[in-house]
Write a protein that holds these residues in place. Structure first.
Motif, mmCIF file in Angstrom:
data_model
loop_
_atom_site.group_PDB
_atom_site.id
_atom_site.type_symbol
_atom_site.label_atom_id
_atom_site.label_comp_id
_atom_site.label_asym_id
_atom_site.label_seq_id
_atom_site.Cartn_x
_atom_site.Cartn_y
_atom_site.Cartn_z
ATOM 1 N N ASN A 2 0.852 -1.183 0.000
ATOM 2 C CA ASN A 2 0.000 0.000 0.000
ATOM 3 C C ASN A 2 0.892 1.239 0.000
ATOM 4 O OD1 ASN A 2 -1.780 2.091 0.536
ATOM 5 N ND2 ASN A 2 -3.067 0.839 1.891
ATOM 6 N N ILE A 3 0.735 2.090 -1.016
ATOM 7 C CA ILE A 3 1.596 3.271 -1.099
ATOM 8 C C ILE A 3 0.952 4.506 -0.483
ATOM 9 C CG2 ILE A 3 2.710 2.393 -3.189
ATOM 10 C CD1 ILE A 3 1.111 4.546 -4.741
ATOM 11 N N ASP A 4 -0.142 4.302 0.264
ATOM 12 C CA ASP A 4 -0.805 5.451 0.902
ATOM 13 C C ASP A 4 0.157 6.190 1.829
ATOM 14 O OD1 ASP A 4 -3.107 4.893 -0.419
ATOM 15 O OD2 ASP A 4 -4.138 3.931 1.270
ATOM 16 N N GLU A 5 1.066 5.417 2.478
ATOM 17 C CA GLU A 5 2.001 6.056 3.398
ATOM 18 C C GLU A 5 2.933 7.005 2.655
ATOM 19 O OE1 GLU A 5 4.653 4.777 7.273
ATOM 20 O OE2 GLU A 5 4.497 3.370 5.604
ATOM 21 N N ILE B 248 2.195 8.728 0.040
ATOM 22 C CA ILE B 248 1.420 9.928 -0.289
ATOM 23 C C ILE B 248 1.209 10.788 0.954
ATOM 24 C CG2 ILE B 248 -0.777 10.771 -1.192
ATOM 25 C CD1 ILE B 248 -0.951 8.173 -2.819
ATOM 26 N N SER B 249 0.917 10.136 2.083
ATOM 27 C CA SER B 249 0.646 10.894 3.307
ATOM 28 C C SER B 249 1.892 11.620 3.802
ATOM 29 C CB SER B 249 0.117 9.963 4.404
ATOM 30 O OG SER B 249 1.126 9.016 4.788
ATOM 31 N N ILE C 164 6.622 7.909 -6.372
ATOM 32 C CA ILE C 164 5.325 7.779 -7.047
ATOM 33 C C ILE C 164 5.473 8.094 -8.534
ATOM 34 C CG2 ILE C 164 2.950 8.634 -7.101
ATOM 35 C CD1 ILE C 164 3.311 9.345 -4.109
ATOM 36 N N VAL D 229 -5.007 6.962 -8.182
ATOM 37 C CA VAL D 229 -3.973 7.475 -7.265
ATOM 38 C C VAL D 229 -3.223 8.611 -7.932
ATOM 39 C CG1 VAL D 229 -1.845 6.899 -6.032
ATOM 40 C CG2 VAL D 229 -3.743 5.270 -6.073
ATOM 41 N N GLN E 237 -5.219 11.758 -7.876
ATOM 42 C CA GLN E 237 -5.259 12.299 -6.512
ATOM 43 C C GLN E 237 -3.986 13.101 -6.205
ATOM 44 O OE1 GLN E 237 -5.406 9.241 -3.505
ATOM 45 N NE2 GLN E 237 -4.914 10.662 -1.851
ATOM 46 N N VAL E 238 -2.823 12.520 -6.542
ATOM 47 C CA VAL E 238 -1.559 13.194 -6.275
ATOM 48 C C VAL E 238 -1.411 14.417 -7.173
ATOM 49 C CG1 VAL E 238 0.969 12.954 -6.268
ATOM 50 C CG2 VAL E 238 -0.475 11.047 -5.517
ATOM 51 N N ARG F 34 -3.247 17.345 -5.812
ATOM 52 C CA ARG F 34 -2.573 17.964 -4.663
ATOM 53 C C ARG F 34 -1.386 18.822 -5.119
ATOM 54 N NH1 ARG F 34 -1.062 14.007 0.050
ATOM 55 N NH2 ARG F 34 -0.196 15.998 0.768
#
Length: 752
Positions: free
Chosen positions: A574-577, A579-580, A594, A607, A610-611, A614
């Protein structure tokens, strides 16, 4: 108070002449032409014109001749027999109009009344005036002048520091001197060194660049030593931009900040440059407040860093008066460096005599470097040099291969000793403790702990050196290039890679290896695909200690691994970390990872969107277009998204530019550099004026806004507290005129 004495007899004849020249030029204020008319020319330096030797004496005009007399015997007294041979030369020089005033300067002790007698003899021989200075005068002059000690740093190793430096900086100076003592006796104050000393004194900053083994660290050490002596500054070693921010004290200007390998040790670290960009305002403030700052960097690393550094925010990075190439050596400097090392080295006399005819040619080799001269003076490195000219020249022309050959032919216990120091990141504790990592190395190389301990001692002062730092003692590499050579050897041997991976800390591993081929210059250890899983396991076990967007794990994944490794490692994760943790900066390693995934076609489109959103939001918030051009952002933006965001931001800035400028003026804190206040809006205006997305009317409007920005900058500049940073005025360090004596070689007495 008793005048300190200095062991000037340890200097060679040429180094003594250079010292005397420096005394006349930098202490007495007269720039001499240093030369000789031959071995018996009768003068080592000359001056013609107006001379004011002391403020309370009348000005003299004419020709001035300086002759040096050096003795290699301690506490030797001068007598008439030593100088009687000079009388005939004085008569000849006076007859030719070259000797109105004659100076004799010597490190012989000068007995009472002898100076007057000798001066009378020289006048009788034809000089109009004569002055004789002995070791006592030189001792007094050196003791009274920290500037002279800075310009001729070998002096620090020739006297008692407690008599020279009596203030609280003594402990700092002693520590520095102890660390460089083995090399100080061989140091030559080159033109690069003098420029560095001048830049640090006049401008508070110097960046030393050069290839490995060129002497950057030695010069930085001497800058730290003279900073303790001349300015009473305490040295603070800075290993990162965060350290700089932590240790710089705005209320204490008495700091010498030394940033070694500022942009990476052996390879360029892009994240480090990004971090420095965030601290450049503080760096300028520190220099302005009185701190002295020294950066060092390998030449190829700084060349890469300049592409990412905000040079326009810190102009010193692009100023040749403070960016010093330490490996730009004259032929005379090369010869003196080689002479000093051989003269004080451990080579037997027979070896020196054998290679003596080839030394001038060796000093002309294009790749000549100070560290290679040190190795040439040590038998450990010259076992394959029989004395043939081709072998001598090859030693200097192919230093990397020579060192590899030396390391490769070491005994197993010596290789193990180097390996333990290598795995310990260059700091192997004394006494050696056999933990699991050490046991793995010993077992793999089939050597005992006793053999390794003996090997560590035998390698002292050749490949390794012992450091005693307060209550801590450890072994380290004698020079960083030895570490490079060992790393190269490890990189070529799969078995050694396994030993390395088993013993090195994860943090160190992430800083010095790559997984697969990359474009990073200077990498020595490339982990092959067959060992990817070993590195991946270490990454999985590595905790996110500080949750920083520049965490070593993120930096590694962004810049030190191939796409094959990245795909293998992140598969199913999971690459959410990532991004966070990201702060949406072009220097953000998480964003870089990413982006690499997206270029490889492995990033989910949702994803990516989303990035990308931002990124655009961050640029719109900051009203800045320039970051959109960065490779990190472009890897995550489609062409349509890029063009739309750039246009929106540009149009917004043009529509609200006048108010933006007023807001920036009103928010100014009177302490920040006015240039920094308008940095982002200036970059956006640059972007609009150069980008085809904007029409001619919009570009003209950007030019009009720039005039308003420049007017606002001038207004703030007048209110700027303190002296604003400005481009350095043209000012050169005082340079020594090289000796042109062709009839006496520097190497004449190298084997005596």
């Amino acid at each position: 108070m008793t005048t300190p004495t200095f062991n000037l007899h340890i200097l060679g004849w040429k180094a003594f002449e250079d010292l005397v020249s420096c005394v006349f030029r930098d202490i007495l204020g007269q720039t001499l032409q240093t030369f000789a008319e031959g071995a018996d020319g009768g003068r080592d330096a000359a001056f013609k014109g107006i001379w004011s030797p002391e403020a309370n004496k009348a000005t003299d005009y004419g020709t001035f001749c300086v002759q040096c007399k050096h003795t290699s015997k301690a506490s030797k007294s001068l007598n008439n027999s030593v100088v009687n041979g000079e009388l005939e030369k004085v008569a000849r020089l006076a007859a030719e109009g070259l000797c109105d005033t004659y100076f004799l300067v010597t490190n012989y002790s000068l007995p009472a009344n002898l100076a007057g007698e000798l001066e009378k003899n020289f006048v009788d021989a034809g000089a109009k005036r004569a002055l004789v200075y002995g070791s006592e005068w030189l001792d007094q002059t050196i003791a009274a002048s920290p500037r002279l000690r800075r310009l001729v740093p070998r002096i620090y190793g020739l006297g008692d520091l407690t008599q020279i430096i009596t203030h609280q900086a003594y402990a700092q100076a002693r520590k520095v001197l102890d660390s460089i003592a083995p090399d100080l006796g061989c140091f030559v104050p080159t033109s690069a060194y003098r420029k560095s000393a001048h830049a640090l004194q006049e401008h508070g900053f110097v960046l030393l660049i050069g290839e490995p083994a060129s002497g950057k660290t030695m010069i930085a050490n001497l800058m730290a030593l003279s900073a303790a002596d001349e300015w009473q500054l305490q040295t603070i070693m800075v290993s990162s931009p965060a350290d700089f921010s932590k240790y710089w004290n705005p209320d204490d200007p008495g700091q010498f900040l030394w940033v070694d390998d500022a942009f990476g040790a052996t390879q360029y670290d892009a994240s480090r440059a990004g971090e420095w960009n965030l601290h450049l305002t503080k760096l300028k403030a520190a220099i302005k407040a009185g701190a002295r700052v020294v950066f060092t960097s390998r030449d190829y690393i700084f060349a890469a860093a300049k592409r990412d550094l905000k040079v326009s925010s810190f102009e010193l990075f692009d100023d040749s008066r403070v960016v010093i190439k330490v490996d730009d050596l004259t032929q005379a400097e090369r010869e003196m460096i080689l002479y000093n090392h051989l003269k004080s080295g451990s080579q037997p006399r027979e070896f020196k005599s054998r290679v003596k005819p080839f030394l001038e040619a060796a000093a002309k080799v294009p790749k000549f470097l100070p560290e290679i001269s040190r190795r040439f003076a040590h038998p450990k490195f010259t076992k394959k040099v029989s004395g043939d000219e081709a072998e001598v020249l090859n030693f200097f022309a192919e230093p990397v291969q020579v060192l590899l050959d030396v390391v490769d032919t070491l005994a197993a216990s010596e290789k193990a000793a180097l390996g333990l120091v290598f795995i310990a990141a260059g700091r192997l504790p004394i006494p050696l403790t056999v933990d699991a990592n050490v046991a793995t190395v010993l077992e793999s190389l089939d050597v005992s702990v006793g053999e390794v301990k003996s090997a560590l001692v035998s390698l002292d002062d050749s490949l390794l050196k012992r450091i005693d730092d307060a209550s801590v003692s450890y072994w380290t590499f004698r020079h960083p290039t030895i570490r490079d050579a060992y790393a190269t050897m490890v990189g070529r041997n799969p078995e050694l890679i396994d030993i390395y991976l088993a013993g090195v800390t994860t943090k160190r591993m992430l800083a010095e290896v790559t997984c697969g081929e990359t474009s990073i210059q200077g990498v020595k250890i490339i982990v092959p695909p067959t060992r990817f899983q070993v590195v991946a396991k270490r990454l999985d076990d590595y905790t996110w200690e500080d949750h920083s967007w520049q965490h070593p794990k993120l930096v590694f994944l962004n810049s030190r691994c191939s796409n094959d490794f990245l795909v293998m490692y992140l598969a199913g994760k999971n690459i959410d970390e990532l991004i966070s943790l990201s702060n949406m900066s072009p220097y953000d390693s998480g964003i870089g990872v990413i982006g690499k995934l997206n270029r490889a076609g492995l990033l989910d489109e949702g994803v990516r969107q989303q990035v990308a959103a931002r990124i655009v939001q961050t640029c719109e918030r900051d009203r800045t277009c320039k970051p959109l051009e960065s490779s990190a952002f472009r890897a995550l933006l489609t062409d349509t998204e890029y063009e739309s965001a750039a246009l929106n931001i540009g149009v917004d800035v043009l529509a609200n530019g006048t108010q933006l400028i007023e807001d920036l003026k009103n928010e100014w804190d009177t302490e920040s550099d006015p240039f920094d206040v308008f940095y982002e809006i200036n970059r956006t205006l640059d972007f609009i004026e150069s980008e085809d997305l904007f029409d001619e009317d919009q570009q003209a409007e950007a030019a009009n806004l720039r005039e308003l920005v420049e007017e606002a900058q001038r207004e703030l500049q007048e209110r700027y507290e303190g002296t604003p940073y400005q481009k350095l005025e043209a000012e050169e360090a005082v340079q020594a005129t090289p000796t042109t004596n062709k009839s006496k070689s520097v190497f004449d007495d190298v084997d005596e």
